[in-house]
Design an enzyme around this catalytic site. Structure first.
Site, PDB file in Angstrom:
ATOM      1  N   HIS A  53     -26.826   8.228  34.456  1.00 25.37           N
ATOM      2  CA  HIS A  53     -26.377   8.059  35.775  1.00 25.37           C
ATOM      3  C   HIS A  53     -26.441   6.453  35.933  1.00 25.37           C
ATOM      4  O   HIS A  53     -26.779   5.542  35.099  1.00 25.37           O
ATOM      5  CB  HIS A  53     -27.231   8.547  36.932  1.00 25.37           C
ATOM      6  CG  HIS A  53     -28.762   8.282  37.049  1.00 25.37           C
ATOM      7  ND1 HIS A  53     -29.108   7.180  37.827  1.00 25.37           N
ATOM      8  CD2 HIS A  53     -29.885   8.622  36.359  1.00 25.37           C
ATOM      9  CE1 HIS A  53     -30.456   7.182  37.809  1.00 25.37           C
ATOM     10  NE2 HIS A  53     -30.866   7.827  36.786  1.00 25.37           N
ATOM     11  N   ASP A  98     -34.786   2.596  34.819  1.00 28.48           N
ATOM     12  CA  ASP A  98     -34.028   3.956  35.358  1.00 28.48           C
ATOM     13  C   ASP A  98     -32.784   3.560  36.137  1.00 28.48           C
ATOM     14  O   ASP A  98     -33.121   3.273  37.349  1.00 28.48           O
ATOM     15  CB  ASP A  98     -35.249   4.823  36.058  1.00 28.48           C
ATOM     16  CG  ASP A  98     -34.530   5.959  36.632  1.00 28.48           C
ATOM     17  OD1 ASP A  98     -33.325   6.611  36.376  1.00 28.48           O
ATOM     18  OD2 ASP A  98     -35.107   6.551  37.512  1.00 28.48           O
ATOM     19  N   GLU A 128     -27.686  10.270  41.233  1.00 28.83           N
ATOM     20  CA  GLU A 128     -28.621  11.198  40.564  1.00 28.83           C
ATOM     21  C   GLU A 128     -29.763  11.130  41.500  1.00 28.83           C
ATOM     22  O   GLU A 128     -30.682  12.179  41.562  1.00 28.83           O
ATOM     23  CB  GLU A 128     -28.717  10.903  39.098  1.00 28.83           C
ATOM     24  CG  GLU A 128     -29.599  11.663  38.293  1.00 28.83           C
ATOM     25  CD  GLU A 128     -31.016  11.220  38.243  1.00 28.83           C
ATOM     26  OE1 GLU A 128     -31.809  11.781  37.662  1.00 28.83           O
ATOM     27  OE2 GLU A 128     -31.089  10.026  38.664  1.00 28.83           O
ATOM     28  N   GLU A 129     -30.281   9.809  41.585  1.00 29.52           N
ATOM     29  CA  GLU A 129     -31.401   9.480  42.442  1.00 29.52           C
ATOM     30  C   GLU A 129     -31.896  10.313  43.429  1.00 29.52           C
ATOM     31  O   GLU A 129     -32.844  10.508  43.793  1.00 29.52           O
ATOM     32  CB  GLU A 129     -31.604   8.094  42.613  1.00 29.52           C
ATOM     33  CG  GLU A 129     -31.723   7.234  41.165  1.00 29.52           C
ATOM     34  CD  GLU A 129     -32.845   7.451  40.373  1.00 29.52           C
ATOM     35  OE1 GLU A 129     -33.873   8.224  40.806  1.00 29.52           O
ATOM     36  OE2 GLU A 129     -33.047   6.593  39.516  1.00 29.52           O
ATOM     37  N   ASP A 140     -30.914   9.244  30.347  1.00 33.08           N
ATOM     38  CA  ASP A 140     -31.366   8.707  31.518  1.00 33.08           C
ATOM     39  C   ASP A 140     -32.643   7.839  31.299  1.00 33.08           C
ATOM     40  O   ASP A 140     -33.629   8.277  30.929  1.00 33.08           O
ATOM     41  CB  ASP A 140     -31.837   9.894  32.528  1.00 33.08           C
ATOM     42  CG  ASP A 140     -32.284   9.199  34.062  1.00 33.08           C
ATOM     43  OD1 ASP A 140     -32.293   8.222  34.108  1.00 33.08           O
ATOM     44  OD2 ASP A 140     -32.716  10.167  34.850  1.00 33.08           O
ATOM     45  N   HIS A 184     -38.705   2.676  39.783  1.00 28.42           N
ATOM     46  CA  HIS A 184     -38.246   2.805  41.385  1.00 28.42           C
ATOM     47  C   HIS A 184     -38.801   1.813  42.217  1.00 28.42           C
ATOM     48  O   HIS A 184     -38.682   1.753  43.492  1.00 28.42           O
ATOM     49  CB  HIS A 184     -38.768   4.297  41.637  1.00 28.42           C
ATOM     50  CG  HIS A 184     -37.848   5.395  41.259  1.00 28.42           C
ATOM     51  ND1 HIS A 184     -37.680   6.564  41.603  1.00 28.42           N
ATOM     52  CD2 HIS A 184     -37.070   5.428  40.172  1.00 28.42           C
ATOM     53  CE1 HIS A 184     -37.055   7.541  40.975  1.00 28.42           C
ATOM     54  NE2 HIS A 184     -36.385   6.726  39.945  1.00 28.42           N
TER      55      HIS A 184
END
Length: 927
Positions: A395, A405, A442-443, A471, A555
């Site tokens: 993504h 990520d 996607e997240e 990913d 994140h």
């Protein structure tokens, strides 16, 4: 001695025959060193600083015939470049780009330009989805006990400094210029409810089902209180779901230093682990389907028919993530009972369940609305079979810069695209079409890939050969793979021909297997973009990654290039290694005359997973008889070994060509689809693959043979919990109180910059996760390549299990005890949509208050027999496919290899460290 049923991860037969299958006509380039100079090949200049404009010129050079797999592999091996991978990383990770934001829109446009400049056909697939974005948030300590613990006094806690506002944004660190970017936002959890509550606090460990059961047994009333829980053990959305269903008024999440902080090693910027200010963002979406919350089963087009948001089970209570330094300020003021065994975290004080006198104010304001974003796909049409597709993707949206990520995987997608486009321009176009995919949103819950899959459901069912997920993939040099059974042999074979990063005399395969006998494949669970392909359409899928770096930025605002190049490394050796593996897997799928889809492995793996279901039933004293299904799977496996060896021999001997070969490939492809159940799983109809589904209570882990597993899990007694609290009303008025900040552990004052509007340039709104690389997760290493939600192992693609509690394990599901959780989305992904219906009644029934033992019921014959019939029917369809293959075999064929001579009688390691010596008679239990 019977052969083992302990889940040999690859078929010995296919491993032996794949090298021979790669040999066919075509100009051989084997033996050439570096057949392509990346610096001089067209479109490969490392000096390019701006994306090339999209072009109508596509890779259309005529090709006499498709190249052999060996020719293509040899050419591709020389393409991946550390310099180019670093260049892609700079391009994709220079600005924050949350889904639906201005940064996201600019990146989509750039990606389309890059793919177009390679000569690929570009599709910008736009969709309109329901996202959220943060407006403001506040976490304040507003009251504390008059007498605090000795631990708290040691660390400076004292009355009179209230209200104390805790930080909800990461502080800047020396040497990291990215932290000053104006588009960085506060810490937030997408789809949080909006509200303003002040209440006592209850500590709930990891916030798993078992943890809430334990609180109930201890007599802790959660109703109307704020729950404090640490990341780890399950997907963050289920922490919110379980807290809300238990009656909590709000939830605060933090990353404990025992899981990802100084207990693991030096913290950032001295090292790579989570410091006191590290905050993990992510989605809270836990619906029983992947994708857009308002359009299950249907593509989220602008005019799609949508569900009423008020009737969709998104969180109602406010949820806010904070750092462990802020959590320390709350925990050190608790005076209640000590926590049960296994609940103690890594902060330097005794963790307590709560206690009177301590009150915290939690205020969260978010907006939810429809937002447009897009997937970006590049098509390289196949030379001979353009209507057969192999999709490889990651993504493109991120919570901040996304250097880990997703971009540690996105750069591999683009480098693979560059390599294949270059090969095609030099006369080595693959036989089948390759689709290089970059998914949006996607997240927030694996949205973009799901919408593309739902919009092309019939076309993909006919054309898709396989899906490769990347990913957040390149987070170190330790190779890992989670795979559907039919692709395991191909992946293992690819790793035999790629040098291990930093060890030129060792192959990836050798380093991966280590002291074991076979590669330790994981099972695909939730958490990333494979879910739509594998769980909804039964398209063979694999998640590839490399991890092992000493740290985590998952994140957080620290997930930028400064962190990545300090912790993972600036040499990109792992990324080069992984790109070569990806290219070889793609070459096998796109250029092998006979599709490298192993029909044997499903029989082998099915027996192993039956054994696991049996063990789960036995743990509950359930009477389960699996002998018929086990015997049928064994007979299928034996016949598949024999027929597949004959089939491969016919191809190698030139006895199966043209229409016969095409027919054989169609049969092999459709064998994977035999696991589809059109009505879907109980309570989760969107999940239609009978072989694998996401764990409905952890999100990242895998449920293998989910229809059988569901019947067993329905017999698991659970204790009742209080009724949920009513929805919290949002307070639109801002507080007049001052905002005092926090400095590591000493509570020094400072300015809380979270109040009011944030500096994020998020347009419309955004939010939700894809849980764990949000990436991909296997059952063995949940979240496939996502950093665990708190229980972080050295690799960001794995999640360590949280400590077990001292009591109550008999009532916890295996997924809760094992602590499945991921990053990739959460790492390693995201992400992570799972059963909402199952969770909604999870607290009903079970033991009465005060009971300590529970009589286990037996499995109803009708339910269990019905579930078994689904698998017997699937095996019948697979056997019918073998009949079709047998009918294609011409005359008497002598196989060049008899794999049965190489099958060991000894138990083998199943990838999770367990081994089982099996026999159909073993697949039976007694009460």
């Amino acid at each position: 001695m019977p052969r083992s049923l302990s889940n040999p991860p690859v078929s010995l037969l296919l491993l032996l025959l794949l090298p021979m299958l790669s040999i066919c006509t075509g100009p051989s380039l084997q033996g050439q060193e570096n057949p392509v100079d990346p610096a001089t090949s067209e479109g490969s200049s490392t000096e390019e600083s701006q994306p090339a404009e999209p072009t109508d010129e596509q890779v259309t050079e005529p090709v006499q015939a498709a190249p052999s797999t060996a020719d293509l592999e040899a050419y591709l091996d020389g393409i991946p470049s550390a310099e180019r991978l670093a260049d892609w990383h700079d391009r994709f990770s220079s600005v924050p780009h949350v889904a639906g934001s201005e940064g996201d829109a600019r990146l989509i446009e750039k990606m389309a330009g890059y793919l177009g400049s390679m000569g690929l056909e570009v599709e910008t697939h736009r969709f309109t989805t329901y996202l959220s974005k943060p407006i403001s948030a506040k976490v304040q300590i507003v009251a504390e006990p008059e007498t605090i613990s000795a631990d708290a006094r040691v660390f400076g806690a004292s009355p009179g400094a209230l209200p104390l506002s805790l930080p909800i944004r990461e502080p800047a660190v020396d040497g990291d210029s990215y932290m000053s970017h104006p588009d960085l936002d506060i810490g937030w959890n997408a789809y949080s409810g909006s509200g303003d509550v002040t209440a006592e606090v209850v500590y709930a460990n990891y916030g798993t089902l078992q943890d809430f059961y334990q609180l109930r047994r201890l007599g802790i009333d959660i109703s109307g209180k704020i729950v404090l829980a640490r990341y780890g053990g399950n997907f963050r959305g289920f922490k919110a779901k379980f807290a809300e269903e238990a009656g909590a008024a709000g939830l605060i999440l933090f990353t404990d230093p025992a899981d990802s902080g100084y207990a693991k090693g030096p913290t950032y910027p001295q090292g790579g682990w989570a410091g006191a200010g590290y905050i993990q963002r992510g989605s809270l979406k836990t619906l029983p389907y992947s994708g857009d919350p308002l359009t299950p089963f249907e593509e989220a087009t602008p005019d799609a028919e949508r569900l009423d948001p008020d009737h969709v089970a998104l969180p109602r209570i406010p949820v806010q993530p904070i750092g462990w330094g802020a959590a320390f300020q709350i925990l050190r003021r608790m005076t209640g009972d000590p926590v049960p065994e296994g609940w103690q975290g890594g902060l330097p004080l005794a963790y307590r369940l709560g206690g009177p006198g301590l009150e915290v104010r939690l205020k969260v304001q978010q907006e939810r609305q429809l937002v447009e974003t897009a997937n970006v796909l590049g098509f390289l049409r196949g030379a001979g079979r353009p209507d057969e597709w192999v999709v490889v993707g990651s993504h493109h949206d991120a919570w901040s810069f996304g250097a880990g990520d997703p971009n540690a995987g996105t750069i591999l997608v683009f480098e693979a695209a560059r390599a294949f486009a270059d090969a095609a321009k030099n006369g080595l176009r693959p036989d089948r079409t390759v689709v290089f995919a970059n998914w949006g949103a996607e997240e927030f819950g694996i949205i973009g890939s799901t919408e593309w899959v739902e919009g092309r459901r019939e076309e993909l069912a006919e054309k898709a050969i396989g899906y490769i997920n990347l990913d957040g993939a390149a987070m170190g040099t330790q190779f890992r793979a989670s795979s559907s059974p039919s692709l395991k042999a191909l992946v293992a074979e690819a790793t035999r021909h790629v040098p291990q990063a930093g060890q030129e005399d060792t192959t990836v395969y050798e380093a991966w297997v280590g002291d074991g006998e076979r590669p330790p494949f994981g099972n695909l669970g939730g958490g990333s973009d494979h879910v739509g392909f594998y769980c909804h359409l039964a398209i063979p899928s694999v998640n590839l990654s490399a991890g092992g770096s000493p740290g985590v930025s998952y994140h957080s605002n620290y997930e930028n290039l400064a962190w990545y190049r300090k912790v993972v490394g600036d040499d990109y050796e792992g990324a080069v290694m992984l790109t070569r593996v990806v290219n070889r897997v793609l070459a096998g799928l796109t250029s092998s005359p006979l599709l490298p889809l192993d029909p044997i492995a499903y029989g082998t793996d099915l027996q192993s997973h039956l054994q696991a279901v049996l063990e789960q039933a036995e743990a509950l004293d359930l009477a389960v008889d699996l002998s018929i299904l086990g015997k049928t799977a064994e007979l299928y496996e034996e016949r598949a070994i024999e027929l597949y060896s004959l089939l491969v021999a016919a191809v190698l001997n030139g006895q199966l060509v043209d229409e016969g070969l095409d027919r054989a490939n169609r049969v092999l492809l459709q064998m994977e689809r035999q696991w589809l159940h059109q009505d879907g799983l109980p309570e989760r109809p969107w999940f239609r693959n009978l072989f694998a589904a996401t764990d409905p209570t952890s999100g990242y882990g895998a449920w293998m043979l989910p229809a059988l597993r569901w019947v067993v899990e329905q017999q698991r007694p659970v204790p009742p919990l209080p009724e949920p609290a009513p929805p919290v009303e949002s307070d639109a008025q801002e507080s007049e109180e001052g905002d005092e900040g926090f400095d590591e552990l000493d509570g020094a004052g400072g300015q809380d910059d979270a109040e009011g509007t944030s500096s994020s340039k998020v347009s419309e709104d955004t939010a939700s996760e894809g849980s764990a690389s949000e990436g991909s997760a296997s059952e063995e290493a949940a979240s496939e390549d996502k950093v665990s939600e708190g229980t972080v192992s050295e690799d960001s693609s794995e999640t360590a299990a949280p400590p077990e509690t001292a009591t109550g394990l008999a009532d916890a599901s295996p997924s809760e005890i094992s602590g499945d959780d991921t990053p990739g989305d959460d790492t390693p992904g995201d992400d992570t949509p799972d059963s909402d219906t199952q969770g909604s009644d999870i607290f009903e029934g079970g033991i009465s208050e005060g009971e300590t033992s529970i009589p286990a019921p037996s499995v109803p014959d009708s339910d269990f027999e019905q579930a078994q019939l689904l698998y017997l029917d699937a095996l019948d369809r697979l056997s019918a496919s073998l009949d079709e293959l047998q009918a294609l075999l011409p005359g008497q064929i002598v196989p060049e290899v008899d794999p049965r001579d190489d099958v060991t009688d000894e138990p083998t390691d199943g990838g999770d460290g367990s081994s089982t010596e099996a026999d159909p008679e073993v697949l039976e239990s007694s009460p």
